[in-house]
Scaffold this motif. Sequence first.
Motif, PDB file in Angstrom:
ATOM      1  N   ILE A   1      37.964  -8.373   8.094  1.00 49.76           N
ATOM      2  CA  ILE A   1      37.674  -9.046   6.653  1.00 49.76           C
ATOM      3  C   ILE A   1      37.153 -10.362   6.720  1.00 49.76           C
ATOM      4  CG2 ILE A   1      38.813  -9.715   4.697  1.00 49.76           C
ATOM      5  CD1 ILE A   1      40.372  -7.227   4.867  1.00 49.76           C
ATOM      6  N   ARG A   2      37.834 -10.965   7.909  1.00 48.48           N
ATOM      7  CA  ARG A   2      37.604 -12.737   7.676  1.00 48.48           C
ATOM      8  C   ARG A   2      35.980 -12.614   8.368  1.00 48.48           C
ATOM      9  NH1 ARG A   2      38.449 -17.080   5.478  1.00 48.48           N
ATOM     10  NH2 ARG A   2      37.378 -18.901   6.673  1.00 48.48           N
ATOM     11  N   GLU A   3      35.602 -11.887   9.413  1.00 44.68           N
ATOM     12  CA  GLU A   3      34.442 -11.793   9.977  1.00 44.68           C
ATOM     13  C   GLU A   3      33.255 -11.544   8.939  1.00 44.68           C
ATOM     14  OE1 GLU A   3      35.475 -10.477  14.431  1.00 44.68           O
ATOM     15  OE2 GLU A   3      34.611  -9.035  13.244  1.00 44.68           O
ATOM     16  N   GLN A   4      33.669 -10.615   8.096  1.00 49.69           N
ATOM     17  CA  GLN A   4      32.811 -10.304   7.121  1.00 49.69           C
ATOM     18  C   GLN A   4      32.697 -11.157   5.673  1.00 49.69           C
ATOM     19  OE1 GLN A   4      32.061  -5.830   6.388  1.00 49.69           O
ATOM     20  NE2 GLN A   4      33.276  -5.436   7.994  1.00 49.69           N
ATOM     21  N   GLN A   5      33.731 -12.047   5.814  1.00 52.40           N
ATOM     22  CA  GLN A   5      33.884 -12.841   4.692  1.00 52.40           C
ATOM     23  C   GLN A   5      34.108 -12.373   3.363  1.00 52.40           C
ATOM     24  OE1 GLN A   5      31.196 -16.177   4.562  1.00 52.40           O
ATOM     25  NE2 GLN A   5      31.944 -17.066   6.417  1.00 52.40           N
ATOM     26  N   LEU A   6      34.999 -11.152   3.211  1.00 54.88           N
ATOM     27  CA  LEU A   6      35.227 -10.285   2.328  1.00 54.88           C
ATOM     28  C   LEU A   6      36.338 -10.573   1.431  1.00 54.88           C
ATOM     29  CD1 LEU A   6      34.465  -6.500   3.850  1.00 54.88           C
ATOM     30  CD2 LEU A   6      33.368  -7.664   1.785  1.00 54.88           C
ATOM     31  N   ALA A   7      36.798 -11.511   1.869  1.00 54.71           N
ATOM     32  CA  ALA A   7      38.193 -12.225   1.261  1.00 54.71           C
ATOM     33  C   ALA A   7      38.382 -13.608   1.464  1.00 54.71           C
ATOM     34  CB  ALA A   7      39.384 -11.368   1.335  1.00 54.71           C
ATOM     35  N   ARG A   8      38.764 -14.194   0.399  1.00 60.01           N
ATOM     36  CA  ARG A   8      39.318 -15.650   0.763  1.00 60.01           C
ATOM     37  C   ARG A   8      40.772 -15.878   1.037  1.00 60.01           C
ATOM     38  NH1 ARG A   8      36.149 -19.904  -3.227  1.00 60.01           N
ATOM     39  NH2 ARG A   8      37.119 -21.703  -2.690  1.00 60.01           N
ATOM     40  N   PHE A   9      41.334 -14.855   0.394  1.00 59.96           N
ATOM     41  CA  PHE A   9      43.130 -14.889   0.377  1.00 59.96           C
ATOM     42  C   PHE A   9      43.707 -13.569   0.897  1.00 59.96           C
ATOM     43  CE2 PHE A   9      41.919 -18.020  -2.947  1.00 59.96           C
ATOM     44  CZ  PHE A   9      42.623 -19.172  -2.567  1.00 59.96           C
ATOM     45  N   VAL A  10      44.735 -14.090   1.800  1.00 62.02           N
ATOM     46  CA  VAL A  10      45.615 -12.787   2.018  1.00 62.02           C
ATOM     47  C   VAL A  10      46.891 -12.973   1.292  1.00 62.02           C
ATOM     48  CG1 VAL A  10      47.215 -11.808   3.822  1.00 62.02           C
ATOM     49  CG2 VAL A  10      44.619 -12.372   4.453  1.00 62.02           C
ATOM     50  N   ASP A  11      47.379 -11.721   0.785  1.00 61.51           N
ATOM     51  CA  ASP A  11      48.444 -11.782  -0.331  1.00 61.51           C
ATOM     52  C   ASP A  11      49.419 -10.731   0.396  1.00 61.51           C
ATOM     53  OD1 ASP A  11      50.145 -11.671  -2.351  1.00 61.51           O
ATOM     54  OD2 ASP A  11      48.942 -11.158  -4.013  1.00 61.51           O
ATOM     55  N   VAL A  12      50.663 -10.985   0.471  1.00 58.67           N
ATOM     56  CA  VAL A  12      51.478  -9.994   0.740  1.00 58.67           C
ATOM     57  C   VAL A  12      52.706  -9.889  -0.103  1.00 58.67           C
ATOM     58  CG1 VAL A  12      53.317  -9.651   2.576  1.00 58.67           C
ATOM     59  CG2 VAL A  12      51.565 -10.656   3.297  1.00 58.67           C
ATOM     60  N   PHE A  13      52.990  -8.581  -0.416  1.00 54.23           N
ATOM     61  CA  PHE A  13      54.043  -8.154  -1.415  1.00 54.23           C
ATOM     62  C   PHE A  13      55.624  -8.192  -0.648  1.00 54.23           C
ATOM     63  CE2 PHE A  13      55.437  -4.762  -4.920  1.00 54.23           C
ATOM     64  CZ  PHE A  13      56.395  -5.851  -5.275  1.00 54.23           C
ATOM     65  N   CYS A  14      56.182  -9.210  -0.753  1.00 49.64           N
ATOM     66  CA  CYS A  14      57.315  -9.375  -0.139  1.00 49.64           C
ATOM     67  C   CYS A  14      58.634  -8.943  -1.057  1.00 49.64           C
ATOM     68  CB  CYS A  14      57.648 -10.915   0.067  1.00 49.64           C
ATOM     69  SG  CYS A  14      59.285 -11.198   1.087  1.00 49.64           S
ATOM     70  N   GLU A  15      59.175  -7.874  -0.582  1.00 46.80           N
ATOM     71  CA  GLU A  15      60.192  -7.297  -1.534  1.00 46.80           C
ATOM     72  C   GLU A  15      60.906  -6.101  -0.660  1.00 46.80           C
ATOM     73  OE1 GLU A  15      62.304  -7.557  -4.430  1.00 46.80           O
ATOM     74  OE2 GLU A  15      60.508  -8.717  -4.796  1.00 46.80           O
ATOM     75  N   LYS A  16      61.990  -5.748  -1.104  1.00 47.77           N
ATOM     76  CA  LYS A  16      62.661  -4.593  -0.474  1.00 47.77           C
ATOM     77  C   LYS A  16      61.672  -3.470  -0.228  1.00 47.77           C
ATOM     78  CE  LYS A  16      66.869  -5.747  -2.170  1.00 47.77           C
ATOM     79  NZ  LYS A  16      67.588  -5.581  -3.105  1.00 47.77           N
ATOM     80  N   GLU A  17      61.113  -3.067  -1.350  1.00 50.08           N
ATOM     81  CA  GLU A  17      60.460  -1.678  -1.170  1.00 50.08           C
ATOM     82  C   GLU A  17      58.896  -1.971  -0.661  1.00 50.08           C
ATOM     83  OE1 GLU A  17      61.667  -3.149  -3.779  1.00 50.08           O
ATOM     84  OE2 GLU A  17      63.145  -1.953  -4.547  1.00 50.08           O
ATOM     85  N   ALA A  18      58.748  -3.205  -0.020  1.00 48.96           N
ATOM     86  CA  ALA A  18      57.459  -3.195   0.436  1.00 48.96           C
ATOM     87  C   ALA A  18      57.352  -3.966   1.833  1.00 48.96           C
ATOM     88  CB  ALA A  18      56.674  -4.185  -0.506  1.00 48.96           C
ATOM     89  N   PHE A  19      57.362  -5.539   1.975  1.00 51.96           N
ATOM     90  CA  PHE A  19      57.519  -5.957   3.222  1.00 51.96           C
ATOM     91  C   PHE A  19      58.606  -7.140   3.418  1.00 51.96           C
ATOM     92  CE2 PHE A  19      53.556  -4.120   2.559  1.00 51.96           C
ATOM     93  CZ  PHE A  19      53.076  -3.653   3.987  1.00 51.96           C
ATOM     94  N   THR A  20      59.254  -7.086   4.411  1.00 52.87           N
ATOM     95  CA  THR A  20      60.520  -8.027   4.698  1.00 52.87           C
ATOM     96  C   THR A  20      60.049  -9.257   4.899  1.00 52.87           C
ATOM     97  OG1 THR A  20      60.479  -7.805   6.934  1.00 52.87           O
ATOM     98  CG2 THR A  20      61.776  -5.933   5.827  1.00 52.87           C
ATOM     99  N   LEU A  21      61.073 -10.219   4.718  1.00 48.45           N
ATOM    100  CA  LEU A  21      60.629 -11.568   4.754  1.00 48.45           C
ATOM    101  C   LEU A  21      59.991 -11.935   6.134  1.00 48.45           C
ATOM    102  CD1 LEU A  21      60.846 -14.400   2.854  1.00 48.45           C
ATOM    103  CD2 LEU A  21      62.843 -14.599   4.209  1.00 48.45           C
ATOM    104  N   ASP A  22      60.551 -11.198   7.300  1.00 52.09           N
ATOM    105  CA  ASP A  22      59.890 -11.693   8.655  1.00 52.09           C
ATOM    106  C   ASP A  22      58.549 -10.907   8.658  1.00 52.09           C
ATOM    107  OD1 ASP A  22      61.985 -12.690   9.524  1.00 52.09           O
ATOM    108  OD2 ASP A  22      63.005 -11.125  10.332  1.00 52.09           O
ATOM    109  N   GLU A  23      58.411  -9.686   8.362  1.00 55.31           N
ATOM    110  CA  GLU A  23      57.249  -9.230   8.352  1.00 55.31           C
ATOM    111  C   GLU A  23      56.300 -10.049   7.399  1.00 55.31           C
ATOM    112  OE1 GLU A  23      58.627  -4.507   8.356  1.00 55.31           O
ATOM    113  OE2 GLU A  23      58.141  -5.625   6.327  1.00 55.31           O
ATOM    114  N   THR A  24      56.528 -10.506   6.401  1.00 58.44           N
ATOM    115  CA  THR A  24      55.534 -11.358   5.492  1.00 58.44           C
ATOM    116  C   THR A  24      55.274 -12.682   6.389  1.00 58.44           C
ATOM    117  OG1 THR A  24      56.811 -10.657   3.524  1.00 58.44           O
ATOM    118  CG2 THR A  24      55.578 -12.645   3.452  1.00 58.44           C
ATOM    119  N   GLU A  25      56.325 -13.457   6.824  1.00 62.76           N
ATOM    120  CA  GLU A  25      55.902 -14.652   7.607  1.00 62.76           C
ATOM    121  C   GLU A  25      55.065 -14.137   8.621  1.00 62.76           C
ATOM    122  OE1 GLU A  25      59.567 -16.405   9.059  1.00 62.76           O
ATOM    123  OE2 GLU A  25      58.177 -18.372   9.787  1.00 62.76           O
ATOM    124  N   ARG A  26      55.170 -12.981   9.430  1.00 63.94           N
ATOM    125  CA  ARG A  26      54.247 -12.776  10.491  1.00 63.94           C
ATOM    126  C   ARG A  26      52.866 -12.609   9.976  1.00 63.94           C
ATOM    127  NH1 ARG A  26      55.546  -7.874  13.887  1.00 63.94           N
ATOM    128  NH2 ARG A  26      57.534  -7.741  12.269  1.00 63.94           N
TER     129      ARG A  26
END
Lengths: 420, 420
Positions: A213-238
């Motif tokens: 996505i970065r190579e194709q410049q398709l997005a300016r931001f990356v967002d992560v849903f940090c929540e029990k049902e989604a991604f842990t704090l560690d996963e989010t950080e990585r």
Amino acid sequence: MTPADLLIVNAAEVVTCAGFSEAPARGADQSVVRIVRDGAVAIADGRILAVGASDRLRREHHVGEDQIIDAAGGIVLPGFVDCHAHLVFAGDRAVEWEQRMQGKPYLEILREGGGILSTVKKTRASAIGALVTGAVRWATACMEHGTTTLEAKSGYCLNREGELRLLDVARTVQSELPLSIVSTFLGAHVVPPEFKHDRAGYLELLDALMVEIREQQLARFVDVFCEKEAFTLDETERLLIRAKSLGFGLKLHAEQFSSSGAAALGARLGAVSVDHLEHVDDAGIAALAQAPRPPVGVLLPGVPFHLAQSDHAPARRLIDAGVPLAIATDFNPGSSFTPSIPMCIALACRTLKMTASEAVVASTINAAHALGLGAEIGSLEPGKRADVIVCDVPDHRWLGYAFGSNPVRAVVVGGERVFD
Amino acid sequence: MTPADLLIVNAAEVVTCAGFSEAPARGADQSVVRIVRDGAVAIADGRILAVGASDRLRREHHVGEDQIIDAAGGIVLPGFVDCHAHLVFAGDRAVEWEQRMQGKPYLEILREGGGILSTVKKTRASAIGALVTGAVRWATACMEHGTTTLEAKSGYCLNREGELRLLDVARTVQSELPLSIVSTFLGAHVVPPEFKHDRAGYLELLDALMVEIREQQLARFVDVFCEKEAFTLDETERLLIRAKSLGFGLKLHAEQFSSSGAAALGARLGAVSVDHLEHVDDAGIAALAQAPRPPVGVLLPGVPFHLAQSDHAPARRLIDAGVPLAIATDFNPGSSFTPSIPMCIALACRTLKMTASEAVVASTINAAHALGLGAEIGSLEPGKRADVIVCDVPDHRWLGYAFGSNPVRAVVVGGERVFD
């Protein structure tokens, strides 16, 4: 003097939101809207040329009658910046929404195939043409409600081809409509069913996808849903550290359902925004406020409204602590089905106890900062892009006071009249 | 067969709300919307001629292309009936509203000259031209949101000349706009300051004024605000008995702030509606349900929303008991500043836990009954006045599900296209 090519005159108030192009307004400044009464805005070459008294600007700038927009006693504002929106998806969730309103437990709805994964299923199955039609429809609705810059998150396909397709659809919307689209990659929305037992595999996929996505410049931001049902704090950080190293700006869905430490993580990693914050605790608030460049707290009052819940982000505590706030629609089919920033201002005043002035700053200059665009848009100051709206109300307080109708009468994007 | 002069075709749903012209829908019938899929409506001489499959009606009725409204996959509904609205007033209360949102006690606002009496002061001082301009503006906004019949209460002058003037303004609005205005005399809104120590004197004045209004046919209904701060149950009864003897239909502001017995009084006197009901108790509900012709309970979800309060009328208990319900905007500058019935449907689904179907019935046929007009408007049935709207949504559930934007794309009143 540069000749103006468009004049907006006879505004009861020109609400400039000036003075915060370098950093978002916070604390007592959150309510500093700066108003020019009986005002006008002169525009040239797509940029703001001058803001001042209507009489004076009419004397100083000679333009044809067809280059004048008469605000007729209404108010003029910077175009709204909707900095948190899930623009591209297929289908709706009206039936499931009504079941929830009637008391059906969400877990039961999930078991029956409802919830976010039902949108993922429909979006994956949708032809790109239908996705474009839908996204153009909704982006147009946003624009009709005064939004001149709109975030578009991916996140309803959760596989390589699909996520690239969603970002491509956002790019097509950008080419078809005058408003500005800012794309955000939200592959880390939830873990898709096929990776249920292989989270590591999905994280690897996201990693590779970010590079692409970065190579194709398709997005300016990356967002992560940090929540029990989604991604842990560690996963989010990585994920976010990797995104940062690739040159993305960072955003987080933080503290929506529980207090997770995601706000503090966002502050530490230099995210432009941490969004939701319904359950942010004192430590999280302090971490945000004390960051060298505090992320913008993006509050989304449409969500508790849509779902008839009473979890409201602690806006007053955040403002008092010095966290700059934005508000946005969180437009999406599951938890906030409104394209209207004015509706969200009306909600912010009632459920978040923000003043109308604070909510206006939150939906213009501070929202621009939440997209890293504070220097370019979000206020009416010479040199900034001429994204300007006219609202048919006598006073900016009415943006909160009146509700359920659209006050926006004219929209100018980059100096071009979209409608008036 | 009478030739049609207007066809509305290609509706994903024609929502007829048929079958309740004689008495309002209640209990399980509250949700009976009756839908014709892929439907059309044929109109002749200002009346509904036929409702049926789009294909069939196009075959049977030969009209020119300019006599066709293409619903294009949207839905067609009876025009909304806003059966509780304070249309005519001067000024706004934006400043006071913001103070309340920020926690200022209402009693303090009253002491400083705010509240309803501030609107009375401004309305008394306003020239009739300004009142007409304001009322036309708001009635137009209501119409743009799908309202084809609108109640207009007096009640912001509270003296002879002023109240007659307000009813006269409503009559002027009726002559200037296509929608139907139904006037209600609400001299018994509160006791005005000059009668603070002479309630009996004000009641006498109201008595004389009712005679005059009846002679001039300036209002169809008399409404009384029965509440500690306004009129006692005894006073309300006396006023309404007198109104009934003069030939007025009866309405009450009932049980808004406290449980007063006003609902039971309304049931006993044969009122067409009892409005608000936030604090109606079990005895009140039973009295309504057991009346030979139960008054329509008119719920006003815009009020707790506008004032950010959590007092919601017990809609589910009312429906379960068999009380027919309507919803309305309660449009007014102090406690519900919205012209939009769609907004009130969205609120009713969330805060009153009504289904979208129930809310549609509540804002069409049942609202018509709350104005004594159930036989004439409120549903799409042959012979009824052709008040019809087209909404740009695929399914009537969306009227609740989507919020903050106006779904209404076309409005027909009495067979005349107002806009499309």
